[in-house]
Enzyme design. Structure first.
Site, PDB file in Angstrom:
ATOM      1  CG  PHE A  20      13.861  -2.231   6.475  1.00  0.00           C
ATOM      2  CD1 PHE A  20      14.766  -2.025   5.570  1.00  0.00           C
ATOM      3  CD2 PHE A  20      13.045  -3.738   6.358  1.00  0.00           C
ATOM      4  CE1 PHE A  20      15.467  -3.073   5.049  1.00  0.00           C
ATOM      5  CE2 PHE A  20      13.839  -4.511   5.653  1.00  0.00           C
ATOM      6  CZ  PHE A  20      14.960  -4.313   4.868  1.00  0.00           C
ATOM      7  N   GLY A  47       1.785  -7.508  -2.589  1.00  0.00           N
ATOM      8  CA  GLY A  47       2.143  -8.923  -3.349  1.00  0.00           C
ATOM      9  C   GLY A  47       3.228  -9.727  -2.989  1.00  0.00           C
ATOM     10  CD  GLU A  97      12.964  -7.238  12.032  1.00  0.00           C
ATOM     11  OE1 GLU A  97      14.007  -7.760  12.319  1.00  0.00           O
ATOM     12  OE2 GLU A  97      12.922  -6.030  12.556  1.00  0.00           O
TER      13      GLU A  97
HETATM   14  C1  LIG Z   1       2.931  -5.674  12.753  1.00  0.00           C
HETATM   15  C2  LIG Z   1       3.794  -5.862  11.513  1.00  0.00           C
HETATM   16  C3  LIG Z   1       4.911  -5.076  11.162  1.00  0.00           C
HETATM   17  C4  LIG Z   1       5.462  -5.078  10.207  1.00  0.00           C
HETATM   18  N1  LIG Z   1       6.533  -4.178  10.029  1.00  0.00           N
HETATM   19  C5  LIG Z   1       7.332  -4.425   8.765  1.00  0.00           C
HETATM   20  C6  LIG Z   1       8.015  -3.423   8.457  1.00  0.00           C
HETATM   21  O1  LIG Z   1       8.343  -2.550   9.138  1.00  0.00           O
HETATM   22  N2  LIG Z   1       8.719  -3.482   7.252  1.00  0.00           N
HETATM   23  C7  LIG Z   1       8.473  -4.589   6.067  1.00  0.00           C
HETATM   24  O2  LIG Z   1       9.013  -4.456   5.185  1.00  0.00           O
HETATM   25  N3  LIG Z   1       7.781  -5.335   6.370  1.00  0.00           N
HETATM   26  C8  LIG Z   1       7.131  -5.622   7.657  1.00  0.00           C
HETATM   27  N4  LIG Z   1       5.969  -6.346   7.897  1.00  0.00           N
HETATM   28  C9  LIG Z   1       5.677  -7.306   7.013  1.00  0.00           C
HETATM   29  C10 LIG Z   1       6.177  -8.780   7.434  1.00  0.00           C
HETATM   30  O3  LIG Z   1       7.543  -8.931   7.495  1.00  0.00           O
HETATM   31  C11 LIG Z   1       5.737  -9.916   6.599  1.00  0.00           C
HETATM   32  O4  LIG Z   1       4.216  -9.663   7.109  1.00  0.00           O
HETATM   33  C12 LIG Z   1       6.195 -11.171   6.796  1.00  0.00           C
HETATM   34  O5  LIG Z   1       7.415 -11.124   6.204  1.00  0.00           O
HETATM   35  C13 LIG Z   1       5.561 -12.166   6.093  1.00  0.00           C
HETATM   36  O6  LIG Z   1       5.079 -11.962   4.786  1.00  0.00           O
HETATM   37  P1  LIG Z   1       3.482 -12.133   4.345  1.00  0.00           P
HETATM   38  O7  LIG Z   1       2.733 -11.360   5.416  1.00  0.00           O
HETATM   39  O8  LIG Z   1       3.315 -11.703   2.942  1.00  0.00           O
HETATM   40  O9  LIG Z   1       3.128 -13.618   4.242  1.00  0.00           O
HETATM   41  P2  LIG Z   1       3.608 -14.692   2.996  1.00  0.00           P
HETATM   42  O10 LIG Z   1       4.863 -14.382   2.599  1.00  0.00           O
HETATM   43  O11 LIG Z   1       2.142 -14.623   2.090  1.00  0.00           O
HETATM   44  O12 LIG Z   1       3.426 -15.966   3.942  1.00  0.00           O
HETATM   45  C14 LIG Z   1       1.960 -16.749   4.174  1.00  0.00           C
HETATM   46  C15 LIG Z   1       2.537 -17.911   4.963  1.00  0.00           C
HETATM   47  O13 LIG Z   1       3.106 -18.771   3.746  1.00  0.00           O
HETATM   48  C16 LIG Z   1       4.397 -19.244   4.257  1.00  0.00           C
HETATM   49  N5  LIG Z   1       5.405 -19.282   3.300  1.00  0.00           N
HETATM   50  C17 LIG Z   1       5.448 -18.449   2.179  1.00  0.00           C
HETATM   51  N6  LIG Z   1       6.465 -18.913   1.409  1.00  0.00           N
HETATM   52  C18 LIG Z   1       6.782 -20.035   1.874  1.00  0.00           C
HETATM   53  C19 LIG Z   1       7.688 -21.231   1.265  1.00  0.00           C
HETATM   54  N7  LIG Z   1       8.587 -21.027   0.515  1.00  0.00           N
HETATM   55  N8  LIG Z   1       7.809 -22.377   2.259  1.00  0.00           N
HETATM   56  C20 LIG Z   1       7.035 -22.448   3.059  1.00  0.00           C
HETATM   57  N9  LIG Z   1       6.035 -21.551   3.654  1.00  0.00           N
HETATM   58  C21 LIG Z   1       5.923 -20.475   2.948  1.00  0.00           C
HETATM   59  C22 LIG Z   1       4.776 -18.221   5.300  1.00  0.00           C
HETATM   60  O14 LIG Z   1       5.746 -18.443   6.188  1.00  0.00           O
HETATM   61  C23 LIG Z   1       3.579 -17.889   6.128  1.00  0.00           C
HETATM   62  O15 LIG Z   1       3.182 -18.861   6.912  1.00  0.00           O
HETATM   63  C24 LIG Z   1       5.305  -6.482   9.242  1.00  0.00           C
HETATM   64  C25 LIG Z   1       4.201  -7.119   9.248  1.00  0.00           C
HETATM   65  C26 LIG Z   1       3.340  -6.872  10.445  1.00  0.00           C
HETATM   66  C27 LIG Z   1       2.260  -7.678  10.663  1.00  0.00           C
END
Ligand SMILES: Cc1cc2nc3c(=O)[nH]c(=O)nc-3n(C[C@H](O)[C@H](O)[C@H](O)COP(=O)(O)OP(=O)(O)OC[C@H]3O[C@@H](n4cnc5c(N)ncnc54)[C@H](O)[C@@H]3O)c2cc1C
Length: 381
Positions: free
Chosen positions: A126, A132, A365
């Site tokens: 997915f 970004g 997720e």
């Molecule tokens: C091992 C692994 C597997 C994954 N598998 C998939 C996959 O198969 N498909 C896919 O599409 N994605 C996948 N992901 C991505 C994952 O879903 C994202 O890492 C996750 O949604 C968080 O996004 P980010 O890492 O960009 O963090 P960011 O969105 O940059 O967030 C950083 C921090 O800020 C906080 N934050 C952000 N916005 C707000 C707000 N409005 N209010 C309060 N706090 C906030 C977040 O909660 C977090 O603590 C995977 C990630 C990992 C590490």
């Protein structure tokens, strides 16, 4: 120790026993080694395909097992107790790849990909997250345009589970720039589509036997009929998919929590300090009591959310289950490692791997912060 806190029917109980036996006999012997070598469990996946564990909720018409969400959650829990990497590989294929295709796909795409995913040994993924755009997934930059009878996709996805091994991906792309989340569509992309490329595997702190990569789309072409639902409805499809799939991460957390409790109790009964097993010290007993109580609560909430299937309240319940079960499992692994003392800090002890594996459950997720936002939005609208 694996106290049941929810009434399961006969089919669910039998499935639990079958998956538990498989996990203990076939998966556990290699779990530590695969973790150490960052080795993807290809043979295990092939066996799971034969057992029907890769298309658990796919209709029988497409060679799936057509089981309910609770039965699926139980299977994820049992796998995660033994190997969280195998559990996430399997849950991603079932919930964020097969499910949106079976729910929103055209007859053509369902016939082309579901039998292979459900019973042919293929796995899927997915693609929502980009470098970004994580929590703010609606700000994605990947674009797709219709040219004749094909979608042409350009852009990049990050952190995609099963990236290097997946045969089919549900990919979100902007098809109407300037329309915000109303301009995003969901498209199925086969890994052999022209212009599709997989990045290198990420060096993760945990889930080392699962595979996570970037995906690149350079004028990547797929048939027009591989669009899921209507053009512009992709963001809603992605959110509905996550509403449904989060129960799988809750179940993964419950499985890890279960194992952490088992390891903590067993170690506490063996390790002697001050002339008695540490299990006799009240401070240790209190940790174990809290872990067991939170496990029962997490499992009950997870099973309850799963038992609501795809009802309107299921999304909020799945968020609540994911939020609670993932944070409880993190606390449990922290306490279980503490009970192991210095040994827990050593990779010879299973708790060290669990402590690393559990960390992601409050992040992927949808982070805990995002779950709280989803739950509050449901309650205050
Ligand atoms: C091992 C692994 C597997 C994954 N598998 C998939 C996959 O198969 N498909 C896919 O599409 N994605 C996948 N992901 C991505 C994952 O879903 C994202 O890492 C996750 O949604 C968080 O996004 P980010 O890492 O960009 O963090 P960011 O969105 O940059 O967030 C950083 C921090 O800020 C906080 N934050 C952000 N916005 C707000 C707000 N409005 N209010 C309060 N706090 C906030 C977040 O909660 C977090 O603590 C995977 C990630 C990992 C590490």
């Amino acid at each position: 120790m694996s106290e049941l806190t929810f009434e399961l029917n006969e089919e669910q109980q039998l499935l639990r026993e079958e998956v538990r036996r498989f996990a203990v006999e076939r998966i556990r012997p290699g779990t530590a080694e695969r973790d150490k070598n960052h080795e993807f469990p290809k043979d295990i996946i092939a066996e799971m395909a034969e057992m029907g564990l890769l298309g658990m909720m796919v209709p029988e018409a497409y060679d799936g097992a057509e089981m309910d969400v609770l039965t699926y959650a139980i299977a994820v829990e049992e796998l995660a107790t033994v190997c969280p990497s195998v559990a996430v590989t399997m849950s991603v294929t079932n919930s964020v790849c097969c499910w949106p295709i079976q729910e929103f796909g055209s007859d053509e795409v369902k016939e082309a990909v579901l039998p292979e995913l459900a019973a042919g040994g293929a796995i899927g993924g997915f693609g929502l997250t980009e470098p970004g755009s994580g929590s703010d997934a609606g700000s994605m930059k990947t674009v797709a345009r219709l040219e004749g009878d094909e979608w042409v996709i350009d852009g990049e996805k990050a952190w995609i589970t099963n990236g290097a091994y997946g045969k089919y991906f549900v990919v979100l792309a902007r098809t109407s720039p300037g329309k915000g989340t109303q301009g995003i569509s969901a498209i199925v992309v086969p890994s052999d589509a022209p212009g599709f490329r997989v990045g290198g595997s990420e060096e993760k702190m945990g889930l080392k036997a699962s595979n996570t990569t970037a995906l690149y789309f350079d004028s990547c072409r797929v048939p027009a009929s591989y669009l899921l639902g209507e053009e512009g409805k992709g963001f809603r499809i992605a959110m509905a998919t996550l509403d449904h799939s989060r129960v799988g991460i809750a179940a993964q957390s419950v499985g890890i929590h279960q194992r952490a409790l088992e390891l903590a109790v067993s170690y506490a009964k063996e390790r002697v300090q001050f002339g008695v097993p540490i299990a006799k010290h009240q401070a240790i007993q209190f940790k174990i009591a809290s872990m067991a109580t939170e496990l029962a609560a997490a499992r009950t909430l997870t099973y309850y959310a799963a038992s609501r299937g795809h009802s309107p309240e299921a999304g909020r319940l799945a968020s609540q289950a994911k939020l609670y079960a993932s944070e409880a499992a993190n606390r449990a692994c922290w306490e279980a490692l503490q009970i192991h003392g210095g040994n827990g800090f050593c990779e010879d002890y299973e708790i060290a791997r669990l402590y690393r594996d559990v960390r992601i459950t409050t992040i992927y997720e949808g982070t805990s912060e995002m779950q709280r936002m989803v739950i509050a939005r449901h309650l205050t609208r």
